[in-house]
Design an enzyme around this catalytic site. Structure first.
Site, PDB file in Angstrom:
ATOM      1  N   GLY A  10     -14.126   7.318 -21.517  1.00 25.92           N
ATOM      2  CA  GLY A  10     -13.364   7.229 -22.753  1.00 25.92           C
ATOM      3  C   GLY A  10     -12.705   8.548 -23.120  1.00 25.92           C
ATOM      4  O   GLY A  10     -12.931   9.581 -22.491  1.00 25.92           O
ATOM      5  N   SER A  13     -15.297  11.694 -24.564  1.00 24.94           N
ATOM      6  CA  SER A  13     -16.036  12.505 -23.598  1.00 24.94           C
ATOM      7  C   SER A  13     -15.100  13.338 -22.740  1.00 24.94           C
ATOM      8  O   SER A  13     -15.449  14.453 -22.333  1.00 24.94           O
ATOM      9  CB  SER A  13     -16.918  11.622 -22.720  1.00 24.94           C
ATOM     10  OG  SER A  13     -16.156  10.674 -22.004  1.00 24.94           O
ATOM     11  N   MET A  32     -22.530   8.019 -15.880  1.00 23.85           N
ATOM     12  CA  MET A  32     -23.784   7.291 -15.746  1.00 23.85           C
ATOM     13  C   MET A  32     -23.509   5.815 -15.513  1.00 23.85           C
ATOM     14  O   MET A  32     -22.944   5.133 -16.383  1.00 23.85           O
ATOM     15  CB  MET A  32     -24.629   7.469 -17.010  1.00 23.85           C
ATOM     16  CG  MET A  32     -25.138   8.880 -17.217  1.00 23.85           C
ATOM     17  SD  MET A  32     -26.027   9.060 -18.792  1.00 23.85           S
ATOM     18  CE  MET A  32     -24.645   9.002 -19.953  1.00 23.85           C
ATOM     19  N   CYS A 101     -30.564   4.331 -26.303  1.00 22.29           N
ATOM     20  CA  CYS A 101     -29.845   4.909 -25.167  1.00 22.29           C
ATOM     21  C   CYS A 101     -29.808   6.428 -25.283  1.00 22.29           C
ATOM     22  O   CYS A 101     -30.015   7.147 -24.303  1.00 22.29           O
ATOM     23  CB  CYS A 101     -28.434   4.336 -25.093  1.00 22.29           C
ATOM     24  SG  CYS A 101     -27.501   4.889 -23.646  1.00 22.29           S
ATOM     25  N   CYS A 199     -22.992  -2.335 -25.251  1.00 23.28           N
ATOM     26  CA  CYS A 199     -22.340  -2.155 -23.953  1.00 23.28           C
ATOM     27  C   CYS A 199     -22.814  -3.158 -22.911  1.00 23.28           C
ATOM     28  O   CYS A 199     -22.045  -3.550 -22.033  1.00 23.28           O
ATOM     29  CB  CYS A 199     -22.525  -0.726 -23.451  1.00 23.28           C
ATOM     30  SG  CYS A 199     -24.224  -0.287 -23.020  1.00 23.28           S
TER      31      CYS A 199
END
Length: 387
Positions: A10, A13, A32, A101, A199
């Site tokens: 995205g 980041s 990841m 997460c 997600c």
């Protein structure tokens, strides 16, 4: 410093990694891989684990001129985040998978592996600020852009992991500024839509995902008198405060909407009632994580129980074994707080600590005019999005 930049694919980041490069750090990018059954393309996918995302992350690393790797963390993700999500709903609680997460993947598995490989810090695109106390201790603060602030989902990381983290976007004025910077740097993700929802539930159908994993379990929906007013296919698909999707067979005697007041997993039963029954006067929580000393005496603070919920005034005191008790202000207007939700305490913009809600007590003098929108939150809401 040697910095490992987590590249989700995205815009956030990517710009965060670019700023780390500009700051003179020795930066390596890593994507990841969190799912082995992820959608190939973003069409129909609302999360951040698609193959397209991995390709976007690689292209961003190429533009920045940094090494790029893909780390397969899918097994760890399934065993921690997804398993916790299923177990919490099955137990009648409402989890926030983005919090888990951050706890188990981004600032545990990823950071631990980075440190083992000789990196000094992990850089992500989260919107939050790190400031230093007078003694040099790192503090977690809200982002400058309140609309994008992600300190709520980061509060679970604790001070030790915060000390090895970088959040270069904390002082950004708005997401538009981030996108403009990405475009100026030639990053192709500058106009990429934000991810939202969960997600690993690519189509956004949380109830369908739960039903596929946990099976159909027909049960009763009852009102506060115990009268049966409907049926359901699984109590796990409901959350305290929910109004939509109840499909009740008959209206309330007074014609007013009903809300989920409680989920009883052992009896496979859902209890519904009027909105006033959702008013919360105090909250109990456990698994507390503190940024500094735990409050041994009642301490004034602000309290947030949803990723994008409004903070309310409260008084918190830590108990034994990582427990926490919070009394809310008489006019807090907080409703529909479910066991399993993350509760974060603030002193101004500074995060004091975080804990997981175990129960609530009803407000003695609820304030109906300050209901807000939380009571309509559907099952599965509360994801924090891409970083």
């Amino acid at each position: 410093m040697r910095v490992l930049a987590a590249l989700s694919g995205g815009v956030d980041s990517a710009v965060a990694a670019a700023r780390a490069v500009d700051a003179g750090h020795d930066v390596v990018g890593v994507h990841m891989a969190l799912s082995r059954t992820r959608d190939q393309f973003r069409t129909g996918s609302r999360g951040c684990c698609s193959i397209e995302d991995a390709g976007d992350a690689r292209r961003a690393a190429d533009v920045l001129g940094i090494p790029y790797y893909v780390w397969d963390l899918s097994e760890r993700f399934e065993e921690t985040v997804v398993a916790d999500f299923l177990a919490e709903y099955e137990a009648g609680r409402t989890p926030n998978p983005c919090v888990r997460c951050n706890e188990h993947i981004k600032f545990a598995a990823l950071l631990d592996k980075a440190v083992a490989l000789g990196f000094d810090a992990v850089c992500t695109g989260h919107y939050a600020r790190i400031e230093r106390a007078a003694d040099g201790t790192p503090e977690l603060h809200r982002a400058r852009d309140a609309a994008k602030d992600q300190s709520y989902v980061l509060a679970v990381m604790g001070p030790q992991r915060l000390a090895r983290s970088l959040f270069p976007l904390g002082d950004v004025a708005s997401k538009d500024e981030t996108r403009a910077e990405a475009a100026a740097r030639g990053l192709s993700v500058s106009a990429k839509p934000d991810s939202y929802d969960i997600c690993f539930v690519a189509d956004g159908d949380t109830q369908g995902f739960l039903r596929a994993r946990l099976g159909s379990r027909e049960g009763e929906v009852v009102d506060t008198t115990g009268a049966v007013v409907g049926t359901h296919d699984g109590a796990y698909a409901y959350t305290v405060g929910q109004r939509k999707g109840l499909a009740l067979g008959r209206p309330a005697p007074d014609g007013r909407p009903r809300y989920v007041l409680a989920v009883e997993p052992v009896r496979n039963r859902v209890v519904v009632g009027p909105v006033e029954e959702l008013a919360v006067g105090s909250v109990e929580a456990d698994r507390a994580v503190w940024f500094g000393a735990a409050p041994s005496t009642p301490t004034a603070c602000t309290v947030q129980v949803r990723a994008h919920g409004a903070p309310v005034d409260g008084t918190a005191v830590a108990g034994p074994g990582g427990t926490l008790h919070v009394d809310l202000g008489a006019d807090a207007g907080l409703r529909g707080v479910a066991p399993g939700q993350s509760l974060v305490l603030y002193d101004g913009t500074r995060v004091l600590g975080q804990a997981t809600v175990t129960g609530t007590r009803k407000a003695t003098t609820p304030s109906p005019e300050r209901a807000g929108t939380a009571a309509g939150t559907p099952a599965g809401a509360g994801a924090g999005g891409r970083a």
